[in-house]
Design an enzyme around this catalytic site. Structure first.
Site, PDB file in Angstrom:
ATOM      1  N   CYS A   1       0.679  -1.374   0.407  1.00 31.55           N
ATOM      2  CA  CYS A   1       0.173  -0.444   0.414  1.00 31.55           C
ATOM      3  C   CYS A   1       1.592   1.149  -0.067  1.00 31.55           C
ATOM      4  O   CYS A   1       1.725   1.249   0.102  1.00 31.55           O
ATOM      5  CB  CYS A   1      -1.150   0.273   1.351  1.00 31.55           C
ATOM      6  SG  CYS A   1      -1.659  -1.948   1.444  1.00 31.55           S
TER       7      CYS A   1
ATOM      8  N   ARG B   1       1.390   1.608  -6.071  1.00 35.43           N
ATOM      9  CA  ARG B   1       1.432   0.959  -4.885  1.00 35.43           C
ATOM     10  C   ARG B   1       0.184   0.397  -4.769  1.00 35.43           C
ATOM     11  O   ARG B   1       0.554  -1.034  -3.861  1.00 35.43           O
ATOM     12  CB  ARG B   1       2.320   1.075  -3.529  1.00 35.43           C
ATOM     13  CG  ARG B   1       4.056   1.977  -4.206  1.00 35.43           C
ATOM     14  CD  ARG B   1       4.365   2.387  -2.930  1.00 35.43           C
ATOM     15  NE  ARG B   1       4.381   1.533  -1.963  1.00 35.43           N
ATOM     16  CZ  ARG B   1       5.180   0.736  -1.317  1.00 35.43           C
ATOM     17  NH1 ARG B   1       6.288   0.962  -2.085  1.00 35.43           N
ATOM     18  NH2 ARG B   1       5.833   0.020  -0.120  1.00 35.43           N
TER      19      ARG B   1
ATOM     20  N   TRP C   1      -3.627  -1.241  -1.768  1.00 34.54           N
ATOM     21  CA  TRP C   1      -3.785  -2.973  -2.327  1.00 34.54           C
ATOM     22  C   TRP C   1      -4.141  -3.814  -1.527  1.00 34.54           C
ATOM     23  O   TRP C   1      -3.396  -4.479  -0.324  1.00 34.54           O
ATOM     24  CB  TRP C   1      -2.643  -3.008  -2.759  1.00 34.54           C
ATOM     25  CG  TRP C   1      -2.613  -4.843  -3.602  1.00 34.54           C
ATOM     26  CD1 TRP C   1      -2.733  -4.549  -4.769  1.00 34.54           C
ATOM     27  CD2 TRP C   1      -2.198  -5.775  -3.103  1.00 34.54           C
ATOM     28  NE1 TRP C   1      -2.935  -5.649  -5.328  1.00 34.54           N
ATOM     29  CE2 TRP C   1      -2.092  -6.798  -4.377  1.00 34.54           C
ATOM     30  CE3 TRP C   1      -1.877  -6.590  -1.898  1.00 34.54           C
ATOM     31  CZ2 TRP C   1      -1.783  -8.225  -4.890  1.00 34.54           C
ATOM     32  CZ3 TRP C   1      -0.930  -7.513  -2.160  1.00 34.54           C
ATOM     33  CH2 TRP C   1      -1.337  -8.992  -3.236  1.00 34.54           C
TER      34      TRP C   1
ATOM     35  N   ASN D   1       0.998  -0.670   5.794  1.00 35.22           N
ATOM     36  CA  ASN D   1       0.958  -1.545   4.971  1.00 35.22           C
ATOM     37  C   ASN D   1       1.769  -2.068   5.395  1.00 35.22           C
ATOM     38  O   ASN D   1       2.562  -2.072   6.336  1.00 35.22           O
ATOM     39  CB  ASN D   1       2.261  -0.708   4.334  1.00 35.22           C
ATOM     40  CG  ASN D   1       2.225  -1.270   2.810  1.00 35.22           C
ATOM     41  OD1 ASN D   1       2.452  -1.814   2.182  1.00 35.22           O
ATOM     42  ND2 ASN D   1       3.387  -1.119   2.038  1.00 35.22           N
ATOM     43  N   GLY D   2       1.682  -3.837   5.683  1.00 33.25           N
ATOM     44  CA  GLY D   2       1.903  -4.961   5.395  1.00 33.25           C
ATOM     45  C   GLY D   2       1.145  -5.545   6.269  1.00 33.25           C
ATOM     46  O   GLY D   2      -0.096  -5.882   5.349  1.00 33.25           O
TER      47      GLY D   2
ATOM     48  N   GLU E   1      10.136 -13.690 -20.125  1.00 32.88           N
ATOM     49  CA  GLU E   1       9.951 -11.135 -19.539  1.00 32.88           C
ATOM     50  C   GLU E   1       8.853 -11.552 -20.445  1.00 32.88           C
ATOM     51  O   GLU E   1       7.625 -10.786 -19.772  1.00 32.88           O
ATOM     52  CB  GLU E   1      11.117 -11.615 -19.900  1.00 32.88           C
ATOM     53  CG  GLU E   1      11.074  -9.773 -19.652  1.00 32.88           C
ATOM     54  CD  GLU E   1      10.650  -9.371 -18.228  1.00 32.88           C
ATOM     55  OE1 GLU E   1       9.925  -8.318 -18.463  1.00 32.88           O
ATOM     56  OE2 GLU E   1      10.191 -10.443 -17.489  1.00 32.88           O
TER      57      GLU E   1
ATOM     58  N   LYS F   1       5.563  -9.942 -19.201  1.00 33.73           N
ATOM     59  CA  LYS F   1       4.644  -8.720 -19.806  1.00 33.73           C
ATOM     60  C   LYS F   1       3.128  -8.937 -20.759  1.00 33.73           C
ATOM     61  O   LYS F   1       2.696  -7.645 -20.296  1.00 33.73           O
ATOM     62  CB  LYS F   1       5.674  -8.159 -20.841  1.00 33.73           C
ATOM     63  CG  LYS F   1       6.800  -7.795 -19.953  1.00 33.73           C
ATOM     64  CD  LYS F   1       6.687  -6.308 -19.135  1.00 33.73           C
ATOM     65  CE  LYS F   1       7.534  -6.313 -17.788  1.00 33.73           C
ATOM     66  NZ  LYS F   1       7.356  -6.952 -17.160  1.00 33.73           N
TER      67      LYS F   1
ATOM     68  N   GLU G   1       0.649  -9.747 -17.685  1.00 29.82           N
ATOM     69  CA  GLU G   1       0.687  -8.321 -17.183  1.00 29.82           C
ATOM     70  C   GLU G   1      -0.743  -7.305 -17.650  1.00 29.82           C
ATOM     71  O   GLU G   1      -0.900  -7.170 -16.263  1.00 29.82           O
ATOM     72  CB  GLU G   1       2.000  -7.222 -16.840  1.00 29.82           C
ATOM     73  CG  GLU G   1       3.009  -8.566 -15.388  1.00 29.82           C
ATOM     74  CD  GLU G   1       4.088  -7.927 -15.423  1.00 29.82           C
ATOM     75  OE1 GLU G   1       4.479  -7.477 -13.619  1.00 29.82           O
ATOM     76  OE2 GLU G   1       4.687  -7.755 -16.150  1.00 29.82           O
TER      77      GLU G   1
ATOM     78  N   HIS H   1       8.037 -32.262 -25.822  1.00 33.70           N
ATOM     79  CA  HIS H   1       7.548 -32.575 -25.014  1.00 33.70           C
ATOM     80  C   HIS H   1       6.611 -32.239 -24.270  1.00 33.70           C
ATOM     81  O   HIS H   1       5.918 -32.465 -23.223  1.00 33.70           O
ATOM     82  CB  HIS H   1       8.678 -32.018 -23.708  1.00 33.70           C
ATOM     83  CG  HIS H   1      10.174 -33.366 -24.761  1.00 33.70           C
ATOM     84  ND1 HIS H   1      10.720 -34.057 -24.804  1.00 33.70           N
ATOM     85  CD2 HIS H   1      11.223 -32.289 -24.944  1.00 33.70           C
ATOM     86  CE1 HIS H   1      11.962 -34.555 -25.161  1.00 33.70           C
ATOM     87  NE2 HIS H   1      12.172 -32.601 -25.546  1.00 33.70           N
TER      88      HIS H   1
ATOM     89  N   LYS I   1       3.194  -2.187  -7.397  1.00 35.61           N
ATOM     90  CA  LYS I   1       4.110  -2.114  -7.725  1.00 35.61           C
ATOM     91  C   LYS I   1       5.600  -2.925  -7.058  1.00 35.61           C
ATOM     92  O   LYS I   1       6.029  -3.712  -7.718  1.00 35.61           O
ATOM     93  CB  LYS I   1       4.393  -0.457  -8.273  1.00 35.61           C
ATOM     94  CG  LYS I   1       6.419  -0.133  -8.395  1.00 35.61           C
ATOM     95  CD  LYS I   1       6.501  -0.829 -10.416  1.00 35.61           C
ATOM     96  CE  LYS I   1       7.683  -0.539 -10.821  1.00 35.61           C
ATOM     97  NZ  LYS I   1       7.935  -1.209 -11.644  1.00 35.61           N
TER      98      LYS I   1
END
Length: 614
Positions: A2, A27, A76, A102-103, A485, A489, A492, A508, A609
């Site tokens: 947060c 955040r 968040w 936050n946490g 990567e 993206k 996301e 396979h 983030k």
């Protein structure tokens, strides 16, 4: 994950809090709220949704006498769904205390049951609300506010950044930190608290970083800092070099696009001071990376999460290619739970953009306990991971605001390239090819030209493929992590199911997914030698099953052009630099597809983030 902002001073409080929250929304954006004093009472305004929802609520009936101190929060969600009730700030039963957090409080349920038995009334499903009621409970026992705050912190298990105001003592804000970032802003007759630097940049560039277990008391004219045993400690402010413009969009439609285009500049800054232009030698000695630090290293562990993990996978190819040292790359969330075999001859490299990633930090601490040498690569000056490392190599990428990381990745890879070359010289006395170092110096301009050249073609490809539901990314050797990567993206920011694979693994299992409406994005570079030919064979396997191919390939790769639906040509470069050039088209492709699909690119759903909780 947060965002927290707090202020004490003479400014109008609401504009300060809203400005800070706007710069912290990356955040978390499930809900938002502020608290301040009005007519000698605590006034809380909060709502589900984003900052503009909060602004609408505030300005619908503007407070006329809002005064500092005040706190703001953007959330968040971890405990309790996004809702008005679960939004921060939270208050005690008497509405005399209010805090933001936050946490995660791991023992919140046990604490809540005890408080309920004592008659405390809870208004939310959050773990946070327990904290403010604990402070209230200690006040009820006769402790003063500072003593009650310290006692409360002893009861908490988990991670937290806390800021609290008390109606009866409007002359200060109480702040605490444990495993969750806190930055204090130092001004003239005013002070600030935030969870990240961008929130402070409109007001001050002088900051103080809190360490785990420390408590700060912010007055308008001073800041007092205490350790967990209530001993007063002195902290010198640090001057932040970022300017306000570097944390804003600068004319781009989104932060992500701005940050993709900033990569050449970020590379330039990351190289600065690390290459002697006269003798073309790389030098990290000024940053503490000396031969004595690496003495007797027999194994390297690289530990990270998400995009930083992919940079670590690239590093494995680089380090094992240049050094006679085995490298393991681990996801931080798995590393700490598998009893890794670490000793004093192990080099642990933690990689994190924010320097606050909870799992990476916990892994670092585990490695430290087992006697490993600790080196970290991160982007944020004074972050927890940086402070707890024996040596820290900063990427110098500047603030990265978009949730989807781009320039952090390329600069992390660049630091690993420099590191491989430097260690080869330092440990074995083998000079790196001067031609490569020359190319490294010029790589920024080359990448800038490449980005400008490919953007129109990437837009054209995106218009053809933005309605897909599935996509495969295939690469081999040092381009395999880039396939991972690229797939990340697309997932996301465009919300398209995408998978990255080592191209040789297709037969396979994943080849069963090939069909006409599932494109395969195939990465192939002539610089990888025989692997290029192998990747071409894998591409033929896709083509023979009518799978459309979009290839990212070396210049003049005629064999690939013949079988590709679309292609992007990458300038020839050295093997080590391939990841930097091959990842950029994938970043741009994900961005353009997401834009065409109308996605919220900088704030993708369910993500934040800086992941400061497990």
């Amino acid at each position: 994950m947060c965002g927290i902002i707090g202020y004490i001073g003479k400014r109008q409080i609401i504009p300060v809090l809203l400005e800070g929250l706007r710069r912290l929304e990356y955040r978390g954006y499930d809900s938002a709220g502020i608290v301040f004093l009005e007519k000698n009472k605590i006034k809380v305004i909060k709502t589900k949704g984003r900052i503009f929802n909060l602004e609408e609520k505030i300005f619908k009936k503007p407070p006329l006498e809002a005064k500092a101190p005040g706190l703001g929060h953007t959330r968040w969600a971890t405990h309790g769904e996004p809702s008005d009730e679960n939004a921060h700030p939270h208050m005690d039963c008497k509405e005399e205390l209010s805090l933001v957090h936050n946490g995660i409080i791991e023992n919140y349920y046990e604490l809540k049951q005890k408080l309920l038995k004592k008659g405390h009334r809870f208004c939310s499903a959050t773990d946070t609300e327990v904290i403010v009621h604990l402070v209230e409970d200690y006040l009820n026992e006769g402790l003063n506010i500072k003593e009650a705050f310290f006692r409360t912190l002893k009861d908490l298990k988990g991670s937290f950044a806390i800021a609290l105001i008390y109606k009866k003592h409007p002359e200060f804000i109480l702040v605490a930190r444990n495993q969750s970032p806190v930055v204090l802003g130092v001004g003239e007759e005013e002070n600030f608290v935030a969870s990240d630097i961008p929130a402070l940049l409109p007001f001050t560039k002088k900051v103080v970083f809190l360490n785990d277990g420390e408590v700060a008391i912010l007055y308008k004219d001073k800041i007092e800092v205490y350790d967990s045993k209530k001993n007063k400690i002195e902290k010198e402010p640090v001057l932040i070099s970022w300017d306000l413009a570097s944390a804003e969009k600068g004319g781009y439609a989104h932060f992500m696009l701005k940050e993709i285009c900033e990569q050449p500049e970020a590379i330039k800054h990351t190289l600065l001071g690390r290459i002697n232009l006269d003798n073309k030698e790389i030098d990290f000695s000024k940053e503490g990376l000396v031969k004595e630090f690496l003495e007797d290293v027999q194994k390297v562990f690289i530990v990270a999460c998400g995009t930083s993990y992919h940079a670590g996978l690239v590093a494995k190819y680089l380090i094992e290619r240049h050094l006679e040292i085995p490298v393991e790359v681990d996801l931080a969330s798995e590393f700490r739970y598998r009893n890794p075999l670490i000793n004093s001859k192990t080099l642990f490299i933690g990689v994190s953009q924010s320097g606050e990633t909870a799992d990476t930090l916990a892994s670092l601490r585990l490695a430290k306990e087992k006697g490993a040498k600790i080196l970290s690569i991160c982007n944020v000056l004074g972050s927890t991971i940086a402070r707890e490392s024996g040596v820290v190599l900063y990427t110098q990428a500047g603030p990265e605001i978009s949730v989807a990381s781009t320039k952090a990745f390329t600069t992390q890879v660049l630091v690993f390239i420099l590191l491989a070359f430097y260690l080869k010289k330092m440990l074995y006395g083998k000079d790196e090819d001067k031609e490569k170092v020359d190319a490294l110096i010029k790589i920024s301009n080359q990448l800038d030209n490449f980005i400008e050249k490919i953007r129109p073609k990437i837009k054209e490809i995106s218009e053809k493929w933005h309605n897909i539901s599935n996509c495969l990314y295939l690469g081999r050797n040092i381009l395999f992590p880039i396939a991972l990567e690229g797939a990340l993206k697309l997932k996301e920011i465009a919300y398209i199911h995408a998978e990255g694979y080592a191209a040789g693994e297709m037969k396979h299992g994943p080849i069963a997914l090939i069909e006409e409406n599932v494109p395969s994005i195939i990465l192939a570079a002539k610089e990888t030698g025989i692997v290029y030919e192998k990747t071409l064979s894998n591409a033929e396997e896709v083509k023979s099953r009518r799978g459309p191919i979009i290839s990212i390939i070396s210049e003049n790769s005629e064999e690939f052009k013949k079988i590709s639906y679309d292609y992007i040509e990458v300038p020839l470069t050295f093997y080590e630099f391939l990841p930097i050039f091959y990842v950029v088209p994938l970043q741009l492709l994900a961005y353009e597809i997401a834009a065409l699909r109308g996605c919220d690119i900088d704030k993708p759903r369910n993500l934040a983030k800086s992941v400061t909780v497990e």
